[in-house]
Design a protein around this motif. Structure first.
Motif, PDB file in Angstrom:
ATOM      1  N   GLN A 389       8.481  -2.416  -3.401  1.00 55.37           N
ATOM      2  CA  GLN A 389       7.097  -2.622  -3.854  1.00 55.37           C
ATOM      3  C   GLN A 389       6.114  -2.470  -2.681  1.00 55.37           C
ATOM      4  O   GLN A 389       5.094  -1.786  -2.803  1.00 55.37           O
ATOM      5  CB  GLN A 389       6.984  -4.026  -4.460  1.00 55.37           C
ATOM      6  CG  GLN A 389       5.617  -4.328  -5.036  1.00 55.37           C
ATOM      7  CD  GLN A 389       5.516  -5.775  -5.503  1.00 55.37           C
ATOM      8  OE1 GLN A 389       6.179  -6.668  -4.955  1.00 55.37           O
ATOM      9  NE2 GLN A 389       4.697  -6.003  -6.517  1.00 55.37           N
ATOM     10  N   ASN A 390       6.449  -3.083  -1.545  1.00 54.98           N
ATOM     11  CA  ASN A 390       5.542  -3.022  -0.388  1.00 54.98           C
ATOM     12  C   ASN A 390       5.356  -1.601   0.120  1.00 54.98           C
ATOM     13  O   ASN A 390       4.249  -1.187   0.440  1.00 54.98           O
ATOM     14  CB  ASN A 390       6.089  -3.875   0.763  1.00 54.98           C
ATOM     15  CG  ASN A 390       5.877  -5.341   0.481  1.00 54.98           C
ATOM     16  OD1 ASN A 390       5.033  -5.704  -0.359  1.00 54.98           O
ATOM     17  ND2 ASN A 390       6.640  -6.191   1.142  1.00 54.98           N
ATOM     18  N   ARG A 391       6.457  -0.863   0.181  1.00 54.80           N
ATOM     19  CA  ARG A 391       6.350   0.509   0.692  1.00 54.80           C
ATOM     20  C   ARG A 391       5.588   1.396  -0.290  1.00 54.80           C
ATOM     21  O   ARG A 391       4.770   2.230   0.104  1.00 54.80           O
ATOM     22  CB  ARG A 391       7.737   1.088   0.958  1.00 54.80           C
ATOM     23  CG  ARG A 391       8.383   0.468   2.154  1.00 54.80           C
ATOM     24  CD  ARG A 391       9.588   1.267   2.605  1.00 54.80           C
ATOM     25  NE  ARG A 391      10.327   0.551   3.629  1.00 54.80           N
ATOM     26  CZ  ARG A 391      10.021   0.538   4.916  1.00 54.80           C
ATOM     27  NH1 ARG A 391       8.985   1.225   5.362  1.00 54.80           N
ATOM     28  NH2 ARG A 391      10.738  -0.148   5.780  1.00 54.80           N
ATOM     29  N   THR A 392       5.870   1.213  -1.567  1.00 55.03           N
ATOM     30  CA  THR A 392       5.180   2.031  -2.562  1.00 55.03           C
ATOM     31  C   THR A 392       3.680   1.726  -2.538  1.00 55.03           C
ATOM     32  O   THR A 392       2.842   2.637  -2.480  1.00 55.03           O
ATOM     33  CB  THR A 392       5.742   1.764  -3.984  1.00 55.03           C
ATOM     34  OG1 THR A 392       7.137   2.027  -3.952  1.00 55.03           O
ATOM     35  CG2 THR A 392       5.073   2.621  -5.031  1.00 55.03           C
ATOM     36  N   ASN A 393       3.357   0.438  -2.573  1.00 54.36           N
ATOM     37  CA  ASN A 393       1.938   0.076  -2.672  1.00 54.36           C
ATOM     38  C   ASN A 393       1.200   0.305  -1.347  1.00 54.36           C
ATOM     39  O   ASN A 393       0.099   0.853  -1.339  1.00 54.36           O
ATOM     40  CB  ASN A 393       1.794  -1.395  -3.079  1.00 54.36           C
ATOM     41  CG  ASN A 393       2.327  -1.632  -4.479  1.00 54.36           C
ATOM     42  OD1 ASN A 393       2.802  -0.697  -5.130  1.00 54.36           O
ATOM     43  ND2 ASN A 393       2.262  -2.857  -4.949  1.00 54.36           N
ATOM     44  N   ILE A 555      -3.860  10.547  -9.502  1.00 56.07           N
ATOM     45  CA  ILE A 555      -3.344   9.455  -8.673  1.00 56.07           C
ATOM     46  C   ILE A 555      -1.903   9.816  -8.347  1.00 56.07           C
ATOM     47  O   ILE A 555      -1.097  10.065  -9.255  1.00 56.07           O
ATOM     48  CB  ILE A 555      -3.444   8.120  -9.433  1.00 56.07           C
ATOM     49  CG1 ILE A 555      -4.926   7.780  -9.593  1.00 56.07           C
ATOM     50  CG2 ILE A 555      -2.676   7.019  -8.717  1.00 56.07           C
ATOM     51  CD1 ILE A 555      -5.229   6.568 -10.369  1.00 56.07           C
ATOM     52  N   LEU A 556      -1.599   9.920  -7.070  1.00 56.81           N
ATOM     53  CA  LEU A 556      -0.244  10.364  -6.689  1.00 56.81           C
ATOM     54  C   LEU A 556       0.797   9.270  -6.871  1.00 56.81           C
ATOM     55  O   LEU A 556       1.915   9.533  -7.275  1.00 56.81           O
ATOM     56  CB  LEU A 556      -0.241  10.842  -5.232  1.00 56.81           C
ATOM     57  CG  LEU A 556      -0.893  12.199  -4.967  1.00 56.81           C
ATOM     58  CD1 LEU A 556      -0.905  12.484  -3.478  1.00 56.81           C
ATOM     59  CD2 LEU A 556      -0.166  13.318  -5.695  1.00 56.81           C
ATOM     60  N   PHE A 557       0.410   8.042  -6.548  1.00 55.22           N
ATOM     61  CA  PHE A 557       1.371   6.940  -6.658  1.00 55.22           C
ATOM     62  C   PHE A 557       0.704   5.761  -7.355  1.00 55.22           C
ATOM     63  O   PHE A 557      -0.365   5.330  -6.918  1.00 55.22           O
ATOM     64  CB  PHE A 557       1.846   6.490  -5.270  1.00 55.22           C
ATOM     65  CG  PHE A 557       2.531   7.589  -4.507  1.00 55.22           C
ATOM     66  CD1 PHE A 557       3.844   7.926  -4.783  1.00 55.22           C
ATOM     67  CD2 PHE A 557       1.853   8.293  -3.515  1.00 55.22           C
ATOM     68  CE1 PHE A 557       4.481   8.942  -4.089  1.00 55.22           C
ATOM     69  CE2 PHE A 557       2.482   9.313  -2.818  1.00 55.22           C
ATOM     70  CZ  PHE A 557       3.791   9.644  -3.109  1.00 55.22           C
ATOM     71  N   THR A 558       1.344   5.264  -8.389  1.00 56.94           N
ATOM     72  CA  THR A 558       0.813   4.091  -9.075  1.00 56.94           C
ATOM     73  C   THR A 558       1.395   2.854  -8.420  1.00 56.94           C
ATOM     74  O   THR A 558       2.597   2.808  -8.135  1.00 56.94           O
ATOM     75  CB  THR A 558       1.256   4.098 -10.566  1.00 56.94           C
ATOM     76  OG1 THR A 558       1.095   5.427 -11.035  1.00 56.94           O
ATOM     77  CG2 THR A 558       0.456   3.141 -11.404  1.00 56.94           C
TER      78      THR A 558
END
Ligand code: MET
Length: 597
Positions: A389-393, A555-558
């Motif tokens: 979650q941290n890396r994605t966000n 949006i590339l990453f949600t």
């Protein structure tokens, strides 16, 4: 930079008896894909060959457990795993199956070659036989009490509780898993591969790669070499597998040991790939041309099969031949394990996240990035939902995604979606980024299989780019200095392009989407398909003044919300509770069965 004519990459063939999980992806398939994609980006000739291991006791045991045929088992899981790998962007050139006719022929050809040279020995040994089921039992078909820790459910080859390698003869109170009968010892004949005969050749082979191979690979292999290599039985009494190419009565009912056939799968699948590409002889350029480099990506549990057994089989083939000699692997980058929330992944205990299930919920590139950053190169690493979650966000959405979207949106709203001015070679020298050095560092990192470092290099550029845009404040500057803001945007848009290239091996789908949003006609994959080498494009700005972007950005990453992870965290809690319950039960059972009581 290392330049070879061709490279052949192989990845360990997962048993088609269950779905692949994130541990498999992290240890073998993602690192191989990162390497292969980087090499393609560089314009190198490289193929990635993989497939399913469809023979052996792991398959027949699953079939018996599920009450279906081995054929049904492998059909189900081959399809499932291929599908999951495809969704994850693992770009195999070919993904074969060891049940194919070509593979059976290849394995039998190797057996015959070695048999005809008189290199196999035959030995009669005592093995457990199940009278009720009327068959010999492989080690895995026998269960009993571990003589070391008293675990009542130890397997014939290993006790999962204390990790001791066992022979079924050591088990206390052995039972057949097929019928629960107490098996009896009977004599059976087997073919043995003379591994010991290759001791000194293997020592020189390993020695010659001393500097290049990872310490874990060298050390593990050396431990075996130091102990002295023994002959290994390469036949089994089983009905599922590759029959021996012999018509004699003593060969009947026997198949090749799964590890003898599985490693040869790499060759068979390259043959199948070549035939499918319309050039049936092309496989030889990858196996028999000494100028081709071969790399076997594997997990640490498969080391000696690849550093000793497979090379010895190829040496046995090559012995005394003048033509059709096979190359040995140049490197065997074995990974350590990636754990899951602090514990070992376990297929048998169902303590795992399966790749296919994961990709139903989250995009492949977020997983690829997170795993690349946790690549278990020299020591075991861990996958945790919180880290994901941290890396994605934080890294993918807030840094990379945010930079790309701000660059494109601002150009669309204030400069009519066109690159507003030229970015000169002089201006391409952005503070904090040295493109030539980046290119060299990327090359060194990828070529040495330092995938965490290679991925971090890309993310560092994204951070620098994001900071550059924020600090340049084109939204303020434009009010007084339109040209200055235009410059910032020309540089930023070119940075978007360069970032797509640098991060392509890790997040290929996103990289292609970035180019599409930038209005670039050909995706990176299309450019590579047309034979273009791409990575050096980062040395010069690629987008010219006036180049038209696509109208809408995406949006590339949600971002991942806590609520989305709640069910996953709950699942782990339940699984851990179940494991603890099982362990407690096992302890109680072990006490009941303990011969000391
Ligand atoms: N099927 C083996 C495993 O999963 C790997 C075979 S690689 C030739 O451990």
């Amino acid at each position: 930079m290392l330049h070879v004519k061709r490279t052949l990459v192989t990845t360990a063939l997962p048993y088609a008896n269950g779905p692949v999980h994130l541990g498999h992806l992290a240890g073998v398939y993602l690192p191989a894909d990162l390497y292969v994609r980087y090499k393609r980006l560089k314009g190198d000739n490289i193929i990635h060959i993989g497939g399913s291991d469809e023979h052996g006791v792991p398959i027949t045991l699953t079939a018996e457990k599920e009450g279906i045929s081995p054929r049904d088992v492998v059909d189900r899981y081959h399809g499932m795993n291929l599908d999951a790998f495809t969704k994850c962007g693992i770009s195999f050139n070919y993904y074969g199956r060891t049940t194919s006719a070509v593979h059976h022929a290849t394995a039998r050809e190797f057996f015959s070659e070695i048999e005809n040279k008189g290199m196999f020995t035959r030995k009669t040994e005592k093995q457990f036989f199940d009278k009720k089921a009327n068959r010999f039992l492989s080690d895995r078909y026998i269960t009993g009490t571990c003589p070391i820790c008293s675990n009542p459910d130890a397997n014939g080859d290993q006790c999962e509780q204390c990790g001791t390698h066992l022979s079924p003869l050591e088990l206390i109170n052995p039972k057949s898993k097929l019928s629960d009968a107490t098996p009896e010892l009977r004599e059976t004949l087997h073919w043995y591969f003379p591994l010991g005969r290759f001791q000194s050749e293997l020592e020189s082979y390993v020695q010659s790669h001393d500097k290049e191979w990872r310490p874990n690979v060298i050390n593990y292999t050396r431990t075996w070499l130091k102990q002295g290599l023994n002959d290994r039985a390469i036949t089994r009494d089983l009905s599922w597998g590759i029959k021996l190419p012999l018509e004699t009565p003593e060969a009947s009912g026997k198949v090749l040991y799964v590890w003898f056939d599985a490693v040869l799968g790499y060759i068979s699948f390259t043959k199948e790939w070549a035939a499918q590409s319309g050039q049936p002889e092309l496989w030889r350029e990858y196996w028999q041309d000494p100028e081709c480099r071969m790399i076997n990506f594997i997990g640490k549990d498969n080391v000696v099969f690849h550093t000793l057994m497979f090379p010895a089989i190829l040496m046995a083939w090559n012995k005394g031949r003048k033509t059709d000699l096979y190359n040995l692997a140049d490197n065997v980058p074995a990974s350590e394990f990636m754990n899951f929330e602090g514990r070992k992944f376990s297929k048998s205990r169902n303590y795992a996240v399966y790749l296919g299930d994961f990709l139903e919920k989250f995009p492949a590139d977020t997983l690829r990035y997170c795993i690349a950053m946790n690549y278990p190169e020299n020591k075991d690493s861990d996958f945790s939902w919180l880290d994901f979650q941290n890396r994605t966000n934080g890294e993918l959405a807030d840094t990379l995604g945010n930079f790309i979207k701000r660059s494109i949106d601002f150009t669309n709203s204030r400069f009519d979606g066109k690159v507003p001015c030229e970015c000169t070679p002089e201006e391409w020298k952005i503070p904090g980024i040295d493109w030539k050095e980046t290119l060299e560092k990327l090359d060194q990192a990828f070529e040495a299989f330092h995938f965490r470092e290679a991925t971090s290099l890309g993310m560092d550029i994204a951070r620098t780019a994001n900071r550059f845009l924020t600090e340049s404040e084109p939204w303020k500057v434009i009010k007084s200095d339109r040209e200055g803001a235009a410059k910032t945007m020309a540089i930023s848009l070119n940075l978007c392009y360069a970032l797509a290239l640098v991060l392509y091996p890790v997040i290929p789908e996103t990289a292609n989407r970035i180019l599409a949003m930038l209005g670039v006609e050909k995706s990176i994959d299309d450019q590579l398909d047309s034979g273009k080498s791409c990575i050096a494009q980062i040395l010069t700005p690629q987008l010219e003044k006036g180049h038209q972007l696509r109208k809408h950005s995406e949006i590339l990453f949600t971002k991942i919300e806590d609520a989305e992870l709640a069910p996953e965290l709950k699942k782990i809690e339940d699984l851990l509770a179940l494991t603890e319950e099982r362990e407690a039960k096992n302890e109680a059972k072990a006490m009941d069965f303990s011969p000391l009581i």
